[in-house]
Write a protein that holds these residues in place. Sequence first.
Motif, PDB file in Angstrom:
ATOM      1  N   ILE A  57     -13.265 -68.911 -65.514  1.00 17.78           N
ATOM      2  CA  ILE A  57     -13.721 -67.674 -64.885  1.00 17.78           C
ATOM      3  C   ILE A  57     -15.243 -67.591 -64.911  1.00 17.78           C
ATOM      4  O   ILE A  57     -15.831 -66.712 -64.310  1.00 17.78           O
ATOM      5  CB  ILE A  57     -13.095 -66.425 -65.542  1.00 17.78           C
ATOM      6  N   SER A  58     -15.879 -68.537 -65.611  1.00 11.93           N
ATOM      7  CA  SER A  58     -17.346 -68.562 -65.627  1.00 11.93           C
ATOM      8  C   SER A  58     -17.861 -69.100 -64.288  1.00 11.93           C
ATOM      9  O   SER A  58     -17.143 -69.771 -63.553  1.00 11.93           O
ATOM     10  CB  SER A  58     -17.858 -69.414 -66.786  1.00 11.93           C
ATOM     11  N   ARG A  59     -19.085 -68.792 -63.990  1.00  8.26           N
ATOM     12  CA  ARG A  59     -19.714 -69.250 -62.753  1.00  8.26           C
ATOM     13  C   ARG A  59     -21.047 -69.902 -63.089  1.00  8.26           C
ATOM     14  O   ARG A  59     -21.958 -69.247 -63.594  1.00  8.26           O
ATOM     15  CB  ARG A  59     -19.968 -68.081 -61.788  1.00  8.26           C
ATOM     16  N   PRO A  60     -21.176 -71.215 -62.839  1.00  4.72           N
ATOM     17  CA  PRO A  60     -22.448 -71.879 -63.123  1.00  4.72           C
ATOM     18  C   PRO A  60     -23.563 -71.334 -62.230  1.00  4.72           C
ATOM     19  O   PRO A  60     -23.327 -70.932 -61.088  1.00  4.72           O
ATOM     20  CB  PRO A  60     -22.170 -73.351 -62.819  1.00  4.72           C
ATOM     21  N   ASP A  61     -24.772 -71.318 -62.761  1.00  2.00           N
ATOM     22  CA  ASP A  61     -25.927 -70.839 -61.990  1.00  2.00           C
ATOM     23  C   ASP A  61     -26.164 -71.678 -60.743  1.00  2.00           C
ATOM     24  O   ASP A  61     -26.756 -71.207 -59.776  1.00  2.00           O
ATOM     25  CB  ASP A  61     -27.191 -70.864 -62.858  1.00  2.00           C
ATOM     26  N   THR A  62     -25.706 -72.911 -60.770  1.00  2.00           N
ATOM     27  CA  THR A  62     -25.927 -73.822 -59.645  1.00  2.00           C
ATOM     28  C   THR A  62     -24.948 -73.606 -58.493  1.00  2.00           C
ATOM     29  O   THR A  62     -25.096 -74.224 -57.444  1.00  2.00           O
ATOM     30  CB  THR A  62     -25.796 -75.277 -60.125  1.00  2.00           C
ATOM     31  N   LEU A  63     -23.977 -72.724 -58.683  1.00  2.00           N
ATOM     32  CA  LEU A  63     -22.976 -72.474 -57.641  1.00  2.00           C
ATOM     33  C   LEU A  63     -23.632 -71.769 -56.454  1.00  2.00           C
ATOM     34  O   LEU A  63     -24.213 -70.700 -56.589  1.00  2.00           O
ATOM     35  CB  LEU A  63     -21.839 -71.622 -58.213  1.00  2.00           C
ATOM     36  N   LEU A  64     -23.539 -72.381 -55.280  1.00  2.00           N
ATOM     37  CA  LEU A  64     -24.222 -71.866 -54.093  1.00  2.00           C
ATOM     38  C   LEU A  64     -23.292 -71.179 -53.100  1.00  2.00           C
ATOM     39  O   LEU A  64     -23.758 -70.550 -52.161  1.00  2.00           O
ATOM     40  CB  LEU A  64     -24.946 -73.015 -53.375  1.00  2.00           C
ATOM     41  N   SER A  65     -22.012 -71.279 -53.295  1.00  2.00           N
ATOM     42  CA  SER A  65     -21.047 -70.737 -52.350  1.00  2.00           C
ATOM     43  C   SER A  65     -21.209 -69.231 -52.176  1.00  2.00           C
ATOM     44  O   SER A  65     -21.561 -68.509 -53.109  1.00  2.00           O
ATOM     45  CB  SER A  65     -19.625 -71.032 -52.836  1.00  2.00           C
ATOM     46  N   SER A  66     -20.920 -68.776 -50.984  1.00  2.00           N
ATOM     47  CA  SER A  66     -20.954 -67.337 -50.728  1.00  2.00           C
ATOM     48  C   SER A  66     -19.831 -66.622 -51.479  1.00  2.00           C
ATOM     49  O   SER A  66     -19.828 -65.407 -51.590  1.00  2.00           O
ATOM     50  CB  SER A  66     -20.835 -67.071 -49.227  1.00  2.00           C
ATOM     51  N   PHE A  67     -18.890 -67.385 -52.006  1.00  2.00           N
ATOM     52  CA  PHE A  67     -17.768 -66.821 -52.756  1.00  2.00           C
ATOM     53  C   PHE A  67     -18.025 -66.793 -54.261  1.00  2.00           C
ATOM     54  O   PHE A  67     -17.133 -66.484 -55.037  1.00  2.00           O
ATOM     55  CB  PHE A  67     -16.491 -67.630 -52.492  1.00  2.00           C
ATOM     56  N   LYS A  68     -19.233 -67.112 -54.696  1.00  2.00           N
ATOM     57  CA  LYS A  68     -19.486 -67.258 -56.129  1.00  2.00           C
ATOM     58  C   LYS A  68     -19.290 -65.966 -56.921  1.00  2.00           C
ATOM     59  O   LYS A  68     -19.073 -66.012 -58.114  1.00  2.00           O
ATOM     60  CB  LYS A  68     -20.862 -67.856 -56.396  1.00  2.00           C
ATOM     61  N   ALA A  69     -19.318 -64.822 -56.270  1.00  2.00           N
ATOM     62  CA  ALA A  69     -19.117 -63.551 -56.969  1.00  2.00           C
ATOM     63  C   ALA A  69     -17.638 -63.166 -57.057  1.00  2.00           C
ATOM     64  O   ALA A  69     -17.290 -62.184 -57.708  1.00  2.00           O
ATOM     65  CB  ALA A  69     -19.900 -62.448 -56.279  1.00  2.00           C
ATOM     66  N   GLU A  70     -16.767 -63.940 -56.417  1.00  2.00           N
ATOM     67  CA  GLU A  70     -15.333 -63.640 -56.456  1.00  2.00           C
ATOM     68  C   GLU A  70     -14.789 -63.752 -57.872  1.00  2.00           C
ATOM     69  O   GLU A  70     -15.232 -64.584 -58.649  1.00  2.00           O
ATOM     70  CB  GLU A  70     -14.555 -64.633 -55.582  1.00  2.00           C
ATOM     71  N   SER A  71     -13.805 -62.918 -58.172  1.00  2.00           N
ATOM     72  CA  SER A  71     -13.145 -63.043 -59.472  1.00  2.00           C
ATOM     73  C   SER A  71     -12.028 -64.073 -59.351  1.00  2.00           C
ATOM     74  O   SER A  71     -11.623 -64.440 -58.255  1.00  2.00           O
ATOM     75  CB  SER A  71     -12.588 -61.689 -59.907  1.00  2.00           C
ATOM     76  N   LEU A  74     -12.109 -70.660 -61.091  1.00  2.00           N
ATOM     77  CA  LEU A  74     -12.918 -71.625 -60.356  1.00  2.00           C
ATOM     78  C   LEU A  74     -12.457 -73.021 -60.749  1.00  2.00           C
ATOM     79  O   LEU A  74     -12.219 -73.301 -61.923  1.00  2.00           O
ATOM     80  CB  LEU A  74     -14.396 -71.445 -60.716  1.00  2.00           C
ATOM     81  N   SER A  75     -12.328 -73.897 -59.771  1.00  2.00           N
ATOM     82  CA  SER A  75     -11.920 -75.271 -60.055  1.00  2.00           C
ATOM     83  C   SER A  75     -12.726 -76.219 -59.183  1.00  2.00           C
ATOM     84  O   SER A  75     -13.537 -75.801 -58.372  1.00  2.00           O
ATOM     85  CB  SER A  75     -10.418 -75.444 -59.792  1.00  2.00           C
ATOM     86  N   GLY A  76     -12.480 -77.494 -59.364  1.00  2.00           N
ATOM     87  CA  GLY A  76     -13.125 -78.489 -58.527  1.00  2.00           C
ATOM     88  C   GLY A  76     -14.465 -78.961 -59.051  1.00  2.00           C
ATOM     89  O   GLY A  76     -14.763 -78.870 -60.239  1.00  2.00           O
ATOM     90  N   LYS A  77     -15.288 -79.457 -58.147  1.00  2.00           N
ATOM     91  CA  LYS A  77     -16.553 -80.100 -58.502  1.00  2.00           C
ATOM     92  C   LYS A  77     -17.487 -79.238 -59.362  1.00  2.00           C
ATOM     93  O   LYS A  77     -18.108 -79.762 -60.292  1.00  2.00           O
ATOM     94  CB  LYS A  77     -17.271 -80.553 -57.233  1.00  2.00           C
ATOM     95  N   PRO A  78     -17.603 -77.925 -59.117  1.00  2.00           N
ATOM     96  CA  PRO A  78     -18.496 -77.126 -59.976  1.00  2.00           C
ATOM     97  C   PRO A  78     -18.069 -77.108 -61.448  1.00  2.00           C
ATOM     98  O   PRO A  78     -18.845 -76.780 -62.327  1.00  2.00           O
ATOM     99  CB  PRO A  78     -18.409 -75.718 -59.386  1.00  2.00           C
ATOM    100  N   LEU A  79     -16.840 -77.483 -61.702  1.00  2.00           N
ATOM    101  CA  LEU A  79     -16.284 -77.459 -63.050  1.00  2.00           C
ATOM    102  C   LEU A  79     -16.374 -78.818 -63.745  1.00  2.00           C
ATOM    103  O   LEU A  79     -16.045 -78.942 -64.918  1.00  2.00           O
ATOM    104  CB  LEU A  79     -14.814 -77.030 -62.930  1.00  2.00           C
ATOM    105  N   LYS A  80     -16.854 -79.822 -63.045  1.00  2.00           N
ATOM    106  CA  LYS A  80     -16.790 -81.201 -63.533  1.00  2.00           C
ATOM    107  C   LYS A  80     -17.413 -81.402 -64.912  1.00  2.00           C
ATOM    108  O   LYS A  80     -16.784 -81.976 -65.803  1.00  2.00           O
ATOM    109  CB  LYS A  80     -17.437 -82.156 -62.531  1.00  2.00           C
ATOM    110  N   ASP A  81     -18.637 -80.967 -65.127  1.00  2.00           N
ATOM    111  CA  ASP A  81     -19.300 -81.205 -66.416  1.00  2.00           C
ATOM    112  C   ASP A  81     -18.604 -80.470 -67.559  1.00  2.00           C
ATOM    113  O   ASP A  81     -18.355 -81.048 -68.623  1.00  2.00           O
ATOM    114  CB  ASP A  81     -20.775 -80.804 -66.353  1.00  2.00           C
ATOM    115  N   LEU A  82     -18.281 -79.204 -67.343  1.00  2.00           N
ATOM    116  CA  LEU A  82     -17.593 -78.407 -68.359  1.00  2.00           C
ATOM    117  C   LEU A  82     -16.218 -79.001 -68.659  1.00  2.00           C
ATOM    118  O   LEU A  82     -15.807 -79.134 -69.811  1.00  2.00           O
ATOM    119  CB  LEU A  82     -17.462 -76.963 -67.876  1.00  2.00           C
ATOM    120  N   SER A  83     -15.521 -79.390 -67.619  1.00  2.00           N
ATOM    121  CA  SER A  83     -14.197 -79.975 -67.751  1.00  2.00           C
ATOM    122  C   SER A  83     -14.239 -81.312 -68.492  1.00  2.00           C
ATOM    123  O   SER A  83     -13.434 -81.568 -69.388  1.00  2.00           O
ATOM    124  CB  SER A  83     -13.611 -80.168 -66.353  1.00  2.00           C
TER     125      SER A  83
END
Length: 105
Positions: A57-71, A74-83
């Motif tokens: 449910i966290s959102r990395p600062d690097t997330l650029l999507s217009s959907f980044k404020a959605e609750s 989050l999955s996929g590439k933005p989660l790679k390092d944390l995952s």
Amino acid sequence: MLSVTKAVDLNSTKLKRPKVFLKIAPDLVDSDKKDIAKIALDKQYGVDGLIVSNTTISRPDTLLSSFKAESGGLSGKPLKDLSTECIREMYKYVQSAIFSFFSSL
């Protein structure tokens, strides 16, 4: 956890017992990861495996999507390092006893 495994055992008297997996988020604190590993390795709980790094449910600062404020998760590439870090830590804690690796990244 014991109530889950007892329910599985009670409902499986005529059938083969289904596998029980614990699914964990990648942004757990270290003490939670260690506690989960202890439970997963303890035979009394009947855990067959872990699903590591579901969604966050966290959102990395690097997330650029217009959907980044959605609750929601989050999955996929933005989660790679944390995952990847979560997988590394859980592998260390369970000492590869119940570990298989699958990735959709």
